[in-house]
Design a protein around this motif. Structure first.
Motif, PDB file in Angstrom:
ATOM      1  N   UNK A  63       0.820  -1.209   0.000  1.00 55.17           N
ATOM      2  CA  UNK A  63       0.000   0.000   0.000  1.00 55.17           C
ATOM      3  C   UNK A  63       0.851   1.256   0.000  1.00 55.17           C
ATOM      4  N   UNK A  64       2.014   1.196   0.655  1.00 57.59           N
ATOM      5  CA  UNK A  64       2.923   2.336   0.644  1.00 57.59           C
ATOM      6  C   UNK A  64       3.474   2.569  -0.756  1.00 57.59           C
ATOM      7  N   UNK A 220      -5.529   3.365  -2.090  1.00 58.63           N
ATOM      8  CA  UNK A 220      -4.111   3.287  -1.741  1.00 58.63           C
ATOM      9  C   UNK A 220      -3.526   4.691  -1.803  1.00 58.63           C
ATOM     10  N   UNK A 221      -3.569   5.375  -0.693  1.00 59.84           N
ATOM     11  CA  UNK A 221      -3.110   6.754  -0.607  1.00 59.84           C
ATOM     12  C   UNK A 221      -2.477   6.940   0.763  1.00 59.84           C
ATOM     13  N   UNK A 222      -1.337   7.639   0.793  1.00 60.27           N
ATOM     14  CA  UNK A 222      -0.638   7.800   2.069  1.00 60.27           C
ATOM     15  C   UNK A 222      -1.497   8.496   3.114  1.00 60.27           C
ATOM     16  N   UNK A 223      -2.203   9.545   2.735  1.00 63.00           N
ATOM     17  CA  UNK A 223      -3.045  10.247   3.702  1.00 63.00           C
ATOM     18  C   UNK A 223      -4.222   9.389   4.147  1.00 63.00           C
ATOM     19  N   UNK A 224      -4.809   8.654   3.205  1.00 62.47           N
ATOM     20  CA  UNK A 224      -5.913   7.765   3.566  1.00 62.47           C
ATOM     21  C   UNK A 224      -5.426   6.661   4.493  1.00 62.47           C
ATOM     22  N   UNK A 225      -4.208   6.178   4.277  1.00 66.11           N
ATOM     23  CA  UNK A 225      -3.651   5.150   5.165  1.00 66.11           C
ATOM     24  C   UNK A 225      -3.526   5.657   6.592  1.00 66.11           C
ATOM     25  N   UNK A 226      -3.082   6.909   6.742  1.00 64.71           N
ATOM     26  CA  UNK A 226      -2.973   7.470   8.086  1.00 64.71           C
ATOM     27  C   UNK A 226      -4.345   7.556   8.748  1.00 64.71           C
ATOM     28  N   UNK A 227      -5.350   7.942   7.969  1.00 67.88           N
ATOM     29  CA  UNK A 227      -6.689   8.094   8.521  1.00 67.88           C
ATOM     30  C   UNK A 227      -7.300   6.751   8.887  1.00 67.88           C
ATOM     31  N   UNK A 238       3.223   0.470  12.136  1.00 64.92           N
ATOM     32  CA  UNK A 238       3.836   0.720  10.831  1.00 64.92           C
ATOM     33  C   UNK A 238       2.818   1.166   9.787  1.00 64.92           C
ATOM     34  N   UNK A 239       1.579   0.779   9.945  1.00 60.99           N
ATOM     35  CA  UNK A 239       0.562   1.187   8.979  1.00 60.99           C
ATOM     36  C   UNK A 239       0.303   2.692   9.017  1.00 60.99           C
ATOM     37  N   UNK A 240       0.644   3.342  10.124  1.00 61.51           N
ATOM     38  CA  UNK A 240       0.486   4.794  10.249  1.00 61.51           C
ATOM     39  C   UNK A 240       1.834   5.506  10.144  1.00 61.51           C
ATOM     40  N   UNK A 241       2.868   4.924  10.724  1.00 63.26           N
ATOM     41  CA  UNK A 241       4.166   5.585  10.793  1.00 63.26           C
ATOM     42  C   UNK A 241       4.798   5.718   9.407  1.00 63.26           C
ATOM     43  N   UNK A 243       3.544   5.817   6.129  1.00 62.80           N
ATOM     44  CA  UNK A 243       3.038   6.898   5.262  1.00 62.80           C
ATOM     45  C   UNK A 243       3.193   8.281   5.866  1.00 62.80           C
ATOM     46  N   UNK A 244       3.049   8.399   7.194  1.00 58.80           N
ATOM     47  CA  UNK A 244       3.200   9.716   7.817  1.00 58.80           C
ATOM     48  C   UNK A 244       4.630  10.227   7.700  1.00 58.80           C
TER      49      UNK A 244
END
Length: 321
Positions: A63-64, A220-227, A238-241, A243-244
């Motif tokens: 996803x990253x 699959x978007x870095x900002x969407x992954x953080x949300x 790691x799923x948040x760290x 992409x952030x």
């Protein structure tokens, strides 16, 4: 080479490295993502997923690799569109001698500037459903007023120089005068503004995607992954760290790269020392002649000269009675 001069290339290399890592992952990541594998349990580590799984069991690293391209391309497109509109408008406002034309260009932009950027995006998203292209247009639209004011302020001083009047009297075209002289004079200022503006656009695009504007909820978007993965932050971070950190490195690297590229080498004390003329080497030269006596000072008489003569009296003149 002075310490300040040697730090210039190192600073540029560090900024380029910070900027290039997330940029290459965003642009080339989809080529190495591969096919999606079977989904596992949510927010787990191991099982062939070295970065773990996300909230629906997808591989986080895949996803990253897929999620950076929408953010980067949308931000670059929005910045380019904003300057494509702001550059001619700002030059017209700076170079024109007609007050009504300057007011016609600047006052509508002031109205748009009064509306907060994120509020404008949310209001439009409540009526329409913009995709990635629509989001780029909206972000460019909210950045045009600031960019026009920056271009006008940067080129106003150059537009008031006598060289501009000389170019007009020679019959040069408006575009040659505006771009070739006024725009080139403000190139460094506009480049610095572009770096800061790209950082703000990245922030705005990521925030819009975080709120679901212009993207799908499971895209699959870095900002969407953080949300979407913040609920499992303390279970599988790691799923948040990842992409952030990549979004932060992209914005930080952009500012550092523009700042390092615009810094002139040798600027500062080292430059002053180089520009100072060295003292001439007097070794092997003849000694300087004796200093001449100062005017108004009578040299001391020698012993053989006799008694001093009275000033202003001739030897043959008769004595005064």
């Amino acid at each position: 080479m002075s310490r300040r001069t040697a730090a210039g290339p190192r600073r540029f290399t560090l900024a380029l490295l910070i900027f290039a890592v997330p940029l290459l992952l965003a642009l080339l990541g989809p080529l190495f993502a591969g096919e999606p594998g079977p989904r596992a349990a949510s927010f787990t580590l191991g099982g062939g997923h070295w970065a773990g799984t996300d909230f629906v069991g997808r591989d986080v690293w895949r996803q990253v690799l897929l999620g950076g391209r929408p953010v980067v391309l949308t931000a670059l497109a929005a910045t380019a569109l904003a300057y494509a509109v702001a550059l001619p408008l700002g030059l017209i406002a700076a170079l024109t001698h007609r007050r009504w034309l300057e007011e016609l260009v600047m006052r509508p932009l002031d109205v748009l500037l009064a509306v907060p950027s994120l509020l404008f995006l949310l209001l439009v998203a409540a009526v329409l459903t913009p995709g990635a292209g629509g989001l780029a247009l909206l972000v460019a639209l909210v950045n045009i007023p600031d960019a026009v004011r920056a271009v006008r302020a940067a080129t106003a001083e150059a537009a008031a120089r006598p060289a501009v009047e000389a170019l007009r009297m020679q019959g040069e075209t408006w575009w040659r005068t505006a771009i070739g002289y006024a725009g080139r004079s403000a190139l460094r200022t506009l480049a610095a503004d572009a770096g800061v503006r790209l950082t703000g656009v990245l922030y705005l695009v990521a925030t819009a995607a975080f709120l679901g504007v212009g993207t799908e909820p499971d895209a699959a978007d870095w900002a969407v992954m953080v949300d979407r993965n913040r609920t499992g932050m303390f279970i599988q971070p790691w799923a948040v760290v990842l992409p952030a950190v990549l979004i932060m490195a992209l914005t930080l690297g952009t500012n550092l790269l523009f700042d390092a590229a615009l810094t002139r080498p040798g600027r500062g004390p080292a430059r002053d020392r180089r520009s100072r003329k060295p003292a001439p080497d007097r070794r092997g030269q003849e000694p300087a002649p004796d200093r001449a006596p100062r005017p108004g000072r009578t040299p001391a008489p020698s012993p053989t000269d006799g008694p001093p003569r009275a000033p202003g009296r001739d030897e043959k003149s008769p004595p005064c009675i």
